[in-house]
Design an enzyme around this catalytic site. Structure first.
Site, PDB file in Angstrom:
ATOM      1  N   ASP A   9     -60.480  -7.408  47.628  1.00  0.00           N
ATOM      2  CA  ASP A   9     -59.986  -6.475  48.639  1.00  0.00           C
ATOM      3  C   ASP A   9     -58.467  -6.355  48.598  1.00  0.00           C
ATOM      4  O   ASP A   9     -57.784  -6.432  49.625  1.00  0.00           O
ATOM      5  CB  ASP A   9     -60.466  -6.905  50.038  1.00  0.00           C
ATOM      6  N   HIS A  11     -56.995  -3.581  47.492  1.00  0.00           N
ATOM      7  CA  HIS A  11     -56.772  -2.203  47.957  1.00  0.00           C
ATOM      8  C   HIS A  11     -55.447  -1.630  47.463  1.00  0.00           C
ATOM      9  O   HIS A  11     -54.697  -1.003  48.227  1.00  0.00           O
ATOM     10  CB  HIS A  11     -56.874  -2.129  49.475  1.00  0.00           C
ATOM     11  N   ASP A  50     -63.048  -3.952  45.211  1.00  0.00           N
ATOM     12  CA  ASP A  50     -62.007  -3.168  45.876  1.00  0.00           C
ATOM     13  C   ASP A  50     -60.627  -3.577  45.383  1.00  0.00           C
ATOM     14  O   ASP A  50     -59.708  -3.836  46.163  1.00  0.00           O
ATOM     15  CB  ASP A  50     -62.100  -3.281  47.401  1.00  0.00           C
ATOM     16  N   ASN A  85     -66.996  -0.864  46.944  1.00  0.00           N
ATOM     17  CA  ASN A  85     -67.378   0.469  47.429  1.00  0.00           C
ATOM     18  C   ASN A  85     -66.202   1.450  47.457  1.00  0.00           C
ATOM     19  O   ASN A  85     -66.379   2.648  47.288  1.00  0.00           O
ATOM     20  CB  ASN A  85     -67.997   0.378  48.823  1.00  0.00           C
ATOM     21  N   HIS A  86     -64.978   0.967  47.632  1.00  0.00           N
ATOM     22  CA  HIS A  86     -63.833   1.869  47.699  1.00  0.00           C
ATOM     23  C   HIS A  86     -63.511   2.494  46.349  1.00  0.00           C
ATOM     24  O   HIS A  86     -62.989   3.601  46.291  1.00  0.00           O
ATOM     25  CB  HIS A  86     -62.594   1.125  48.222  1.00  0.00           C
ATOM     26  N   ASP A 181     -65.346  -7.705  50.542  1.00  0.00           N
ATOM     27  CA  ASP A 181     -65.646  -6.591  51.451  1.00  0.00           C
ATOM     28  C   ASP A 181     -65.228  -6.927  52.865  1.00  0.00           C
ATOM     29  O   ASP A 181     -64.633  -6.097  53.546  1.00  0.00           O
ATOM     30  CB  ASP A 181     -67.118  -6.165  51.423  1.00  0.00           C
ATOM     31  N   HIS A 183     -62.693  -8.415  55.255  1.00  0.00           N
ATOM     32  CA  HIS A 183     -61.272  -8.712  55.081  1.00  0.00           C
ATOM     33  C   HIS A 183     -60.831  -9.997  55.761  1.00  0.00           C
ATOM     34  O   HIS A 183     -59.678 -10.409  55.606  1.00  0.00           O
ATOM     35  CB  HIS A 183     -60.432  -7.540  55.590  1.00  0.00           C
TER      36      HIS A 183
END
Length: 433
Positions: A9, A11, A50, A85-86, A181, A183
């Site tokens: 994650d 991002h 992610d 998924n992102h 997923d 956070h």
């Protein structure tokens, strides 16, 4: 004994609060994990999905990630990862491109052995497709096994994936599930298996108050999970309860008790007191050194909830105007998704994308063009020698639609771990690639 970093994650590319500085923060957090991995001489960096915030990362974010991965390669540390998924797309994945460049390994149902641990991967799979999963994994000869997966697993918050089912139906006995997923960091045991989240490496929403970091996991006689913190941009939380007669002056006094230098400042006002103009408080915070300031007056939210404002409902006004314009069914579908009370704010982007892709598959949108770079269109040879993102311009990414330098920015969104609507995933273990 095998020691690895478990992260996820990251991002990269998230322009939080529409800020270029915050966007850079997400890349720098990933770079900090890479630096720690090299300094600690771990056996591998395991990323649980992610890596990017969006399916179409901006070119500087893509090149910055390549530079970080090349540092790991130069240090002889493999980067093992799955797709979240992102970042999931219907065609090629960025992770596949990195694998073609020799900078990553995409984990799947076959074991990737590092030291004495066999690592397997399970990309994000939408809830509607999970009943078809068979959790069939190839056998291994290592002393330990770990499953890297992306989803909201029980017994953690917002869970929609049964961890016991995964472990019970898997062909392999796992010593650990290394997850992404959610956070927020956490660890527990399920069926004598360690199940752990490292949390995100940067605060993707103001609700993520705890410090950010990653897991350092040692596989020996037992599995040892330890959390390590990384230094990220400070978030300063100023909670002010106003009494009768108190107002903006009191809020500014509370701001003055904190060091706001280069911080993201989150102010929350409760109580009674006088009306407060959020913009004035935000301006005061930035004048005192804050990078970004956001003010939420909970008193206004509570008051509005008690009032009937249907006569001036902006959403209703928009719907009426849309009806006058006679938009297409696809446009109305998107508008309904954006305004739906059943779709969390953090999930709007993913839900809209999924609706559009479903209509594309059904041929409901006609022709469509994209100004974004797709991993399937990129010539890997043009990126093999990239060491510094500043040394490369847009022409080095060979895409079908060259667009311009800003064309790959897919916009802003939220990345909280509160159960984002699923992007695309694989419906069976045999379709990871």
């Amino acid at each position: 004994m095998t020691r690895v970093i478990h992260t996820g994650d990251t991002h990269i590319g998230y322009r939080q609060y529409h800020s270029s500085a915050r966007r850079q923060d997400f890349l720098e957090a990933f770079e900090a994990v890479v630096s720690d991995a090299i300094e600690s001489d771990v056996a591998a960096v395991v990323h649980a999905g992610d890596l990017f915030h969006d399916r179409r990362p901006d070119l500087p974010d893509l090149l910055g990630t390549l530079s970080a991965l090349r540092r790991l390669e130069d240090a002889g540390i493999p980067f093992l990862a799955i797709v979240g998924n992102h970042e999931s797309t219907r065609h090629g994945q960025w992770l596949d491109l990195f694998e073609r460049l020799g900078l990553a390994t995409r984990l799947d149902d076959s074991p990737t052995v590092v030291g004495d641990v066999a690592f397997y991967g399970l990309d994000h799979v939408p809830p509607s497709q999970r009943d078809d999963l068979e959790y069939a994994f190839d056998s291994h000869g290592a002393e330990h096994a770990a499953l890297v997966a992306h989803g909201l697993f029980e017994p953690f918050a917002y869970a929609d994936w049964d961890t016991e089912t995964v472990l019970a139906e898997s062909d392999v006995d796992f010593d650990a599930m290394l997850l992404g997923d959610n956070h927020e960091p956490g660890q527990t045991t399920v069926r004598d298996t360690w199940v752990t989240y490292p949390g995100s490496t940067e605060r993707a929403s103001a609700s993520e108050r705890e410090g950010r970091g990653y897991n350092l996991i040692t596989f020996a006689d037992e599995v040892d999970v330890r959390r390590r913190a990384i230094e990220t941009r400070p978030f300063v939380y100023v909670d002010v309860e106003l009494r009768d007669g108190e107002g903006a002056r009191r809020v500014r006094e509370q701001l003055g008790q904190h060091d706001l230098t280069d911080a993201v400042v989150i102010v929350e006002i409760t109580g009674s007191g006088e009306p407060v103009t959020p913009a004035a408080i935000e301006e005061a915070a930035t004048e005192n050194g804050a990078l970004i300031a956001r003010v939420t007056d909970r008193r206004e939210i509570e008051t509005e909830a008690d009032l009937d404002v249907s006569f001036a409902d902006p959403d209703e006004a928009v719907r009426e105007r849309l009806a006058d314009l006679d938009p297409s069914p696809a446009a109305m579908d998107i508008d309904d998704t954006v305004r739906s009370e059943t779709v969390a704010d953090s999930a709007v982007r993913s839900a809209v994308t999924e609706r559009i892709e479903d209509r594309l598959d059904a041929g409901d949108l006609g022709s469509a063009t994209s100004l974004s770079i797709d991993p399937a269109d990129v010539d890997a040879e043009g990126l093999e020698d990239v060491d510094d993102p500043e040394d490369v311009d847009a022409k080095d990414a060979d895409a079908e639609d060259p667009g311009d330098g800003d064309a790959v920015d897919a916009g802003d969104g939220d990345a909280s771990g509160e159960g984002d609507a699923a992007g695309d995933g694989q419906a069976s273990m045999g379709e990871f690639r």
